[in-house]
Design an enzyme around this catalytic site. Sequence first.
Site, short mmCIF file in Angstrom:
data_model
loop_
_atom_site.label_atom_id
_atom_site.label_comp_id
_atom_site.label_asym_id
_atom_site.label_seq_id
_atom_site.Cartn_x
_atom_site.Cartn_y
_atom_site.Cartn_z
N LYS A 57 0.80 -1.22 0.00
CA LYS A 57 0.00 0.00 0.00
C LYS A 57 0.83 1.28 0.00
O LYS A 57 0.38 2.32 -0.49
CB LYS A 57 -0.95 0.01 1.20
CG LYS A 57 -2.09 -1.00 1.14
CD LYS A 57 -3.16 -0.55 0.18
CE LYS A 57 -4.39 -1.44 0.26
NZ LYS A 57 -5.48 -0.98 -0.61
N GLU A 208 -9.50 -14.49 -4.57
CA GLU A 208 -10.43 -13.96 -3.59
C GLU A 208 -10.82 -15.05 -2.60
O GLU A 208 -10.83 -16.24 -2.95
CB GLU A 208 -11.72 -13.47 -4.26
CG GLU A 208 -11.58 -12.22 -5.10
CD GLU A 208 -12.93 -11.74 -5.60
OE1 GLU A 208 -13.31 -10.60 -5.28
OE2 GLU A 208 -13.61 -12.50 -6.32
N GLY A 212 -15.96 -13.70 -0.13
CA GLY A 212 -15.89 -12.34 -0.65
C GLY A 212 -15.56 -12.32 -2.13
O GLY A 212 -14.57 -11.74 -2.55
#
Length: 333
Positions: A57, A208, A212
């Site tokens: 991130k 995934e 979800g």
Amino acid sequence: MTATTPPVTLDDVRDAAARLRGVAHRTPVLRSRTLDALVGAEVFLKCENFQRVGAFKFRGAYNAASRLTPEQLARGIAAYSSGNHAQAVALAARELGTTAVIVMPEDAPGSKRAATEGYGAEIVTYDRYTGDREVIAEALAAERGLALIPPYEHPHVMAGQGTAALELLEETGELGALLAPVGGGGLMAGCATAAKGLHPGIRMIGVEPEAGDDTRRSLEAGRRISIPVPKTIADGQALHTPGELTFSVNRRLVDEIALISDDEIRAAMRFAFERLKIVVEPSGATPLAALLSGRVRSLPDRVGVIVSGGNVDAERFARLCASESGDEGGDEA
């Protein structure tokens, strides 16, 4: 940007790489003969658990934040996240000499909230099951005049995340397939843009959790599908719908989605710790889980994997690795 112009291009990813040089870590690529033998292919693990803040991130957060004007930086940055993006924006703000306000759910992991505050950010909390974090953050940003950097729905964020795949392919050369976890879709959108731009024939495989599978359903339907907020230990993938911008990229570039169970994620975390000697958080372990559980068929000879992060506290890590069920998670995006 027009309807025919993609929100992120290979040149955008290359530009982000230049901007991140000397700021983000160039993370290691790990190999394992044991892993190769188990999956029947050469596997190259791009270990973003060694990135600053412990996850990929930081790449996107810094790339976006570093492009703000001096006036915007003087007012500060806002973001919404329960973990990795929160820490990334907080650190990016500190690196750029500004402040950050992060909207986080009340049940965010304590270690991630502490780390975010440790980088100097202000925390504003909400109830993830009754509140809308985007609405709350947008209102806060408007009220205080802050620049809002979302966790994935932003061209500069996607371009920054794509530098992980760019670095991997620079080191390994051409790969037959690249696996990455899919939550909001920013990591996959950036990585698919870089990988397909360099090697159009590469097979892009998103992973995934079974609970979800909003991106899988959306790709099958040809439009964004919303599901109830999933209960899964893969915290960073517990979203209810793909991003609009990210989906516009992924519907063109992603070849398939593999689904894995929470128990398969736990097994992959244990394998990574015991055999590879690395700590991987649940979301970061999902692509490895897909390989180890045989969820991806007809693997090519050379396969890349984005290990997206390692932000899990010691107590939860031990509990997850020791158990076969239980321990629900929230959203780390």
